[in-house]
Design an enzyme around this catalytic site. Structure first.
Site: not given
Lengths: 436, 436
Positions: B189, B207, B309, B17
């Site tokens: 969160g 990573k 994020g 999104a």
């Protein structure tokens, strides 16, 4: 593997010698990452006889460096001569006109003539690359132009001059004053014999103007950078800042505001600022550079590293050469030069924030009342005020204060109201306080 | 302007999104920097009906996401499904086989199958790009692959997991213990309901394995990452570290050593470490990520920013799309996958450095003598030792010590000597001390 990328190298100072050393010692990995060999075919410098500690015999020597642009056996010219005009600019123009790619470390030339050169490079279908012109070995041009390319950049700011940062952070560590710290820095090789460009912010302003053009897609406008150096920062200012939770850094800052006519205007400043100790830039000490870019999706990005020196600068030059070898030709300033926007400079004083002011005053009654009255009349609200208890040898007293959030124009007005005052022994030092 | 770059987007969680929102709100500047429009033509996700707060009606919906790979009207597939295998991997393989460029944020898939996918992409002549897989919005893959391309990278290390860093830096600020801080982080969160991958270092290890491959030109070797999480770090450790001039951070670290056979071996570790307060990583707080790369010419480069994020991750995904739009197709891991070197993992224990050890012991006479004797027998020299004055509720006492510089194998031997001891209530916590 493809044909070698054939390089003409103009300028054999420390950076030029560094490029040759790098291409020798990292030859295999550079070839692997480029997909082809990087081969120096021709070199040029003012003085052929100087001993540079490197063997120049494999390379064709050109006495006239602009002649390198005309050589048929050259794909890319590396300009490491320096100076905004003169031979560097002549070589750059000739190279591009002759259809050669151009890689340069020359911040002054790009700050003054970058628009013309970018436009010429686009017409000629060649690369113009200048990673080494800003912040030495830190890939910040690439970081803005490509890494953050998806973002509207809202603000770019940072520590763009290693000499100034070395001096300020050394003053912070030792408590010494500016002039003695500068002298030590010169002896240690961190400052040049003529340090004007570094300590007065001109070098940082060159870099800031380039970053602003890349980040905001704006015309380069070096002349509009509002520039102030660090020579007036005293040990006492650093001590006051420390007591208040700040360090002092020379900060180059660029951002965009909507002007009166709702057209964006460009603010570009290089000034000593108070940086909160919780801010990443507060921990940048020594000759290190660091650039912050605030993107509208990425948020705050920080790029930090060595801002100068032969190794880091050579690293950036050769990174550009590897890009050229990979065929990565794109708009030098991120968008085609015809699409760069000519922005008016922002009126200073429109910002709201906290400000540090330091006055040097004569040691007599009524001085504090005079200063605070000026603040009141200019509608500046004072958060804290410290007067040093004891006059120094000159019978001079320091008064430092921090304002509440308010328009910078108020502070300017207060300073103006005090400009004729006989109580002040020098113009006040005014420093913006960065937000955390 | 060239033809639009036509995008199929698989996965419509927060990042998917975010990509749609970014391409809408930054449309003009993305087009200007790409030299062409970026146009989403098709989308797919598990659940079509879910309200994502974005209008999906302009895009063709595919129930079967692997079908997107076969669409003739698609140039690039963006994989945001997640998971190392399953539908994500099937889509990636199909897309590349069908000659589509692939952009992914999927660190697990790249850590496990990156070699296969890179090789397939090279054969197909398409891009494989994964900037968003490492450190969110920070352009560190580009920074290593291109910005530092001229350097032999000597070491890569950093803070690669925002959740772990949030917890450690919050414990530091509040003095609270791990479990309550984790609980708060979940409520806010910053940590997931099942936080295992984050707090046990698996996410950071994914990573790190990718960074090591790009930086060193090595085969990805996720299975060899020596991985330890932060769940055993106590408030008391953080307090001890603070008193000694350190903070505790979960550090992913990769570097190259010459092994016994003089063939390079690869060290990959994710472990909580003590970081000197003067080191740039000590000031990285909250969910921020930061990566340090030490280059043989550039010196120390630091890249810092938001590690997760929707906005930052979308920023990295679209930066890759802009590269694809610009035609910048290069080897995914900096050199062609056939030239990546398969390195043996380094034996742990070969390093020399300082170490922090913390023992939880029963509160009875002779325990200190037992521990220090083990240190002596393993030839470990102790720089400082602190025993907490008071036992906690369980009758348990903490003993913390810092060693002088010495081989890690000595510390391992001492720990082994103590492994059967009834004085220890739990295995000791051993943390490497980073050099400044």
């Amino acid at each position: 593997m493809a044909q070698p990328l054939r390089i003409a190298l103009a300028g054999l100072g420390t950076v030029g010698a560094g490029v040759i050393r790098l291409l020798e010692s990292n030859r295999d990995l550079v070839s692997a990452r480029s997909g082809r060999e990087l081969e120096i075919v021709s070199v040029s410098a003012r003085d052929r006889s100087r001993d540079r500690g490197i063997d120049l015999s494999p390379y064709a020597w050109e006495d006239d460096m602009t002649a390198m642009a005309a050589r048929d056996d050259v794909d890319v010219v590396v300009e490491l001569v320096g100076g905004s005009d003169g031979p560097a600019l002549a070589l750059a123009r000739n190279a591009i006109d002759a259809g050669k790619n151009l890689v340069t470390a020359n911040k002054a030339m790009i700050a003054h003539h970058g628009m013309e050169l970018a436009s010429a490079a686009e017409s000629a279908g060649v690369s113009l690359k200048f990673e080494a012109a800003v912040a030495g070995g830190i890939p910040v041009i690439k970081g803005l132009r490509e890494g953050a390319a998806a973002n509207a950049i809202e603000q770019i700011y940072g520590i763009l001059n290693g000499t100034a940062n070395y001096i300020l952070s050394t003053m912070e560590a030792t408590g010494a004053d500016f002039s003695s710290t500068l002298k030590d820095a010169q002896e240690l090789g961190y400052a040049e014999a003529d340090p004007t460009f570094d300590i007065e912010g001109v070098d940082a302003a060159h870099k800031l103007a380039i970053l602003a053009a890349v980040g905001f897609g704006a015309h380069i406008d070096f002349d509009s950078v509002d520039c102030e150096g660090i020579s007036r920062v005293r040990a006492a200012d650093i001590a006051q800042a420390d007591a208040l939770g700040y360090v002092i850094r020379l900060i180059g800052m660029a951002d965009i505001e909507m002007g009166d006519a709702a057209a964006p205007v460009l603010l570009q400043q290089v000034k000593p600022c108070l940086v909160p100790k919780g801010h990443p830039l507060a921990h940048v000490t020594g000759a290190t550079n660091a650039v912050v870019a605030e993107g509208n999706f990425a948020g705050r990005l920080l790029f930090q590293g060595a801002g100068a020196g032969d190794g880091p600068t050579a690293s950036a030059v050769v990174a550009d050469l590897i890009d050229v070898a990979r065929g990565e030709i794109g708009a030098p300033f991120s968008v085609p030069s015809g699409e760069l926007v000519a922005m008016q400079p922002a009126e200073s004083g429109g910002r709201v924030g906290q400000t540090y002011l330091r006055f040097t005053v004569t040691d007599k009654p009524g001085v504090l009342a005079e200063i605070t009255a000026a603040m009141r009349d200019a509608d500046v609200s004072i958060e804290s005020l410290i007067q040093q208890g004891r006059a120094n040898d000159g019978g001079e007293v320091l008064v430092a204060m921090v304002t509440h959030d308010g328009p910078e124009s108020g502070v300017s007005k207060a300073v103006e109201l005090l400009s004729g005052s006989e109580s002040l022994t020098a113009p006040p030092l005014v420093m913006k306080i960065l937000e955390e």
